[in-house]
Enzyme design. Structure first.
Site, PDB file in Angstrom:
ATOM      1  N   CYS A   1      37.567  21.073  52.963  1.00 17.89           N
ATOM      2  CA  CYS A   1      38.473  19.709  52.878  1.00 17.89           C
ATOM      3  C   CYS A   1      39.357  19.883  51.798  1.00 17.89           C
ATOM      4  O   CYS A   1      39.540  20.800  51.045  1.00 17.89           O
ATOM      5  CB  CYS A   1      37.278  18.565  52.581  1.00 17.89           C
ATOM      6  SG  CYS A   1      36.477  18.809  50.787  1.00 17.89           S
TER       7      CYS A   1
ATOM      8  N   CYS B   1      37.924  21.091  48.383  1.00 17.05           N
ATOM      9  CA  CYS B   1      37.891  22.521  48.220  1.00 17.05           C
ATOM     10  C   CYS B   1      39.057  23.279  47.795  1.00 17.05           C
ATOM     11  O   CYS B   1      39.227  24.186  46.889  1.00 17.05           O
ATOM     12  CB  CYS B   1      37.417  22.945  49.636  1.00 17.05           C
ATOM     13  SG  CYS B   1      35.955  22.424  50.174  1.00 17.05           S
TER      14      CYS B   1
ATOM     15  N   ASP C   1      81.166  26.919  55.395  1.00 15.21           N
ATOM     16  CA  ASP C   1      82.042  27.894  55.325  1.00 15.21           C
ATOM     17  C   ASP C   1      82.912  28.094  56.446  1.00 15.21           C
ATOM     18  O   ASP C   1      82.331  27.740  57.547  1.00 15.21           O
ATOM     19  CB  ASP C   1      81.462  29.199  54.715  1.00 15.21           C
ATOM     20  CG  ASP C   1      82.465  30.254  54.863  1.00 15.21           C
ATOM     21  OD1 ASP C   1      83.370  30.415  54.122  1.00 15.21           O
ATOM     22  OD2 ASP C   1      82.160  31.088  55.603  1.00 15.21           O
TER      23      ASP C   1
ATOM     24  N   ASP D   1      77.814  32.504  55.487  1.00 12.02           N
ATOM     25  CA  ASP D   1      77.493  33.598  55.830  1.00 12.02           C
ATOM     26  C   ASP D   1      77.578  34.954  55.216  1.00 12.02           C
ATOM     27  O   ASP D   1      77.251  35.963  55.301  1.00 12.02           O
ATOM     28  CB  ASP D   1      77.821  33.915  57.172  1.00 12.02           C
ATOM     29  CG  ASP D   1      79.205  34.178  57.306  1.00 12.02           C
ATOM     30  OD1 ASP D   1      79.918  33.798  56.405  1.00 12.02           O
ATOM     31  OD2 ASP D   1      79.628  35.142  58.217  1.00 12.02           O
TER      32      ASP D   1
ATOM     33  N   ASP E   1      79.513  33.328  49.532  1.00 13.15           N
ATOM     34  CA  ASP E   1      78.948  31.906  49.724  1.00 13.15           C
ATOM     35  C   ASP E   1      77.717  31.600  48.973  1.00 13.15           C
ATOM     36  O   ASP E   1      77.035  30.677  49.026  1.00 13.15           O
ATOM     37  CB  ASP E   1      78.426  31.835  51.366  1.00 13.15           C
ATOM     38  CG  ASP E   1      80.027  31.676  52.079  1.00 13.15           C
ATOM     39  OD1 ASP E   1      81.074  30.986  51.716  1.00 13.15           O
ATOM     40  OD2 ASP E   1      79.916  32.258  53.141  1.00 13.15           O
TER      41      ASP E   1
END
Length: 725
Positions: free
Chosen positions: A15, A18, A415, A617, A621
């Site tokens: 639970c 724990c 971009d 990409d 960037d």
């Protein structure tokens, strides 16, 4: 961020309490900077600034009452002597006869089973099938803490003990016993844990599906040796791997011979097979179609794209969402508070009714119904399901924070090149000035040779097509001028190739071709200039065309439909940027930007109160991706961009941006639903139990199925599909 990280497998947690206890135990280990425990995956992720001995972590977890093992090692054989499913069946078989008299009573039939027979049926359930709760509860007591198992053990023991006392105590008649309460509660809890374990395995199905993609062997062709099937660990970078029709690609690499179609759907989410020829890259785990491929190995083992994907998904599933902090605070005090409420319930009912029997039963109901299983599973189960299904459709979410933040985004910054456009520009026009066209192309190609930039590839392709067998020129002292272009020496000439900004900085007169450049920019072309820096003479104008991606406009429209504003940033010229923005329906565009300028725009938008996602990409960037609230990288770009981003799109498909926001929103909707029901269940259930309005059987059933309902709700995310365009 801490330099070292390791993941530990933990057994015995039940639970949210724990989870809290294990995290506190790990925090006491010298060198641990941060520890996050996930109940759904039953693992702990430990961050540290220096390498930590596993033994130290294992000892701390052991003191807290749990068992730790290294994730890389085979799981310890923790199979119970009686399989869980069989234990549930046997426990139910012993419990049903105890319940029959109670059910018969509803129909006016009075049955009474002898006390000795009730005891014989209930005792194996209590101490054989329920032994797991005693073991875990005792460990919690030794660690001076509480958990679900302790509540179950105390509650059922109280009901069982009361029944034994009533059976042995002298009385006028046959006393009502509560053996059925203890036995049925344990049976229902065992059933709930068994169903929960099965559901948890389903939430981890995405990881298992990815792991199953890894071939164990590869057919390797080495010079002077016959083809041999080798364990994947023995394949070296540079080896030629033979991929036959229908086989999985064993390594990341480049096709050196052959042609085929490759199914990459389980890696990128792309539904259609992709054509592969010599020079194309392939990813380990993909399925080869109809042809034979020879692949030169570029990466193996942990360095392959598939292994990196698995690590990203595992990290996301083991990470904690910020909302989990509330659950952790509640869990820290939950069990002690429940025990206090149970004691008060016992005392209150004893004083009010004078019946110890009634007081004990109501206290038992409080302990049984309050078990915090659902609370601990609410968040991690949803995150596991959400990140798993996203990965299956080509959306890799690095951590839970990115997942939570994505749903709040109101501004997406794109971009241009490679993100909204194909990223494969072609040299549309070359206008020389004072030199022949062929000479201008040769000089430009010499400068670009060795560069991986998309514009460089366009120049080199054009030069290769025009030159035939002619010898290429060689450039020396090639220097990259960040965001501006290149400088190099070719046949004694000090050349520049780059943007209008670079030409202005070096006092190059662009007037002879300025008008034509403006016309080309206005029509959407990207402009580069070739000049002799020594004589400050203009040598030529290069115009590149790069078409928008097929679904780029649809992607922008989908974002606008969600109320998300779009912005385009580019290092390209204003005319080209504006043409692309108009074609795609993007209202705001900023051009001629350096990497630092993009980061500044992100910072400005954040200062205006915007929730910003950056989509890119390239290496340039990366700073902006890191600066945004959520960085989204195209996996078709550079590794630097992917490392800086919180979300990676395995296909260069802009439509996936809106899909990433959608799965984020749906995942956190499930988290809110789960937490609501987990809290409401306890907030409503505990008072009803304390007021004597519930019986142990109903409480046991409700507790057992609360965690199952939470996981089942999270599993609904597995039905999510990206929007089809």
């Amino acid at each position: 961020m801490s330099q070292f990280q390791q993941t530990v497998r933990i057994e015995g947690m039940s639970c949210a309490s724990c989870v809290r206890r294990v995290e506190k135990a790990l925090a006491t280990v010298p060198g641990v900077a941060h520890a996050a425990v996930n109940l759904a995956t039953e693992t702990a992720r430990v961050d540290s600034d220096s390498p930590l001995a596993f033994a130290a972590l294992q000892q701390a977890i052991g003191k807290a009452g749990y068992t730790a093992s290294e994730l890389a090692a085979p799981a310890a054989d923790s199979t119970p002597r009686i399989p869980e499913g069989l234990a549930v069946i046997l426990s139910a078989a012993l419990s049903v006869p105890l319940v029959v008299p109670m059910v018969a009573e509803w129909f006016g039939v009075h049955l009474m089973m002898p006390a000795s027979l009730q005891w014989l049926l209930a005792t194996p359930v209590q101490f054989v099938f329920g032994a797991r709760f005693y073991r875990a509860g005792w460990k919690a007591v030794k660690a001076r803490a509480g958990n679900m198992d302790l509540l179950v053990a105390l509650g059922t023991s109280a009901a069982y003990g009361l029944s034994v006392y009533l059976a042995l105590a002298p009385s006028q008649g046959m006393a009502h016993l509560y053996f059925e309460a203890s036995a049925v509660v344990l049976t229902l809890v065992l059933l709930g844990k068994w169903l929960e374990a099965r559901a948890k395995r389903q939430t981890a199905s995405a990881i298992r599906a990815l792991q199953d993609l890894r071939p164990a062997t590869a057919r390797v062709r080495r010079e002077g040796e016959p083809d041999a099937d080798l364990p994947i660990g023995q394949v070296r970078v540079g080896d030629i791997v033979v991929i036959r029709a229908g086989e999985r690609v064993a390594v990341d690499g480049e096709v050196v011979d052959g042609a085929s179609h490759v199914d990459e759907s389980l890696i990128t989410g792309e539904s259609l097979p992709v054509a592969k020829h010599a020079g194309d890259r392939v990813t380990g785990g993909a399925i080869n179609g109809e042809g034979l491929l020879l692949v030169r190995t570029g990466a193996t083992g942990a360095e392959t794209m598939l292994s990196r994907i698995i690590r990203l998904v595992e990290d996301a599933q083991s990470a904690k969402a910020p909302v989990q902090k509330l659950v952790d605070k509640v869990a820290a005090v939950f069990v002690p508070v429940v025990l206090v409420i149970a004691v008060l319930t016992f005392g209150g009912w004893w004083l009010a009714s004078g019946s110890v029997e009634l007081a004990v039963i109501n206290a038992v109901v409080v302990m049984v119904i309050a078990c915090p299983c659902a609370l601990g599973l609410a968040t991690p189960a949803a995150i596991m399901a959400g990140t798993g299904v996203a990965a299956q459709h080509g959306i890799l979410i690095k951590d839970a924070e990115a997942l939570e933040m994505a749903r709040q985004v109101d501004t997406v910054v794109f971009d241009k090149t490679g993100t909204l456009t194909q990223g494969k520009p072609v040299l549309a026009q070359l206008l020389p000035h004072g030199i022949p066209t062929a000479r201008a192309l040769q000089l430009a190609a010499a400068i670009q040779r060795g560069s991986e930039h998309s514009l460089a590839r366009a120049v080199l392709d054009a030069d290769a097509a025009a030159a035939g067998d002619a010898a290429s020129l060689t450039a020396n002292a090639v220097t990259t001028l960040a965001g501006r272009g290149l400088a190099a020496t070719v046949e004694g000439l000090e050349l520049l190739l780059g943007s209008s900004r670079l030409m202005a900085e070096r006092d190059i007169d662009l007037a002879p071709l300025q008008q034509r450049a403006g016309e080309l920019e206005a029509s959407g072309h990207t402009i580069s200039w070739l000049a002799d820096a020594g004589s400050r003479q203009l040598l030529g104008l290069l115009a590149f065309a790069d078409q928008p991606k097929q679904h780029a406009r649809a992607a922008v429209e989908r974002l606008h439909a969600r109320g998300i504003a779009t912005v385009m940033l580019t290092g390209d010229n204003q005319g080209s940027a504006r043409a692309v923005a108009q074609a795609l329906g993007i209202g705001s565009v900023e051009a001629n930007l350096l990497p630092a300028d993009k980061t500044a725009v992100i910072a400005r938008l954040k200062a205006e109160g915007k929730r910003v996602a950056m989509v890119g990409d390239g290496i340039n960037d990366a700073p902006a991706l890191a600066a945004a609230h959520v960085g989204i990288a195209m996996a078709t770009g550079t590794d630097v961009a992917m490392n800086a981003a919180g979300i990676t799109l395995m296909r260069g498909e802009p439509l996936l941006v809106a899909d990433a926001f959608d799965i984020s929103k749906r995942t956190f909707s499930k988290i809110r639903q789960n937490l609501f029901w987990a809290f409401i269940y306890n907030v409503a259930g505990i008072p009803l139990a304390a007021l004597g309005m519930l019986n142990p059987l109903l409480a046991g059933a409700a507790m057992a199925f609360s965690s199952v309902s939470v996981i089942s709700n999270a599993l609904l995310l597995r039905r999510w599909q990206p929007s089809k365009e």
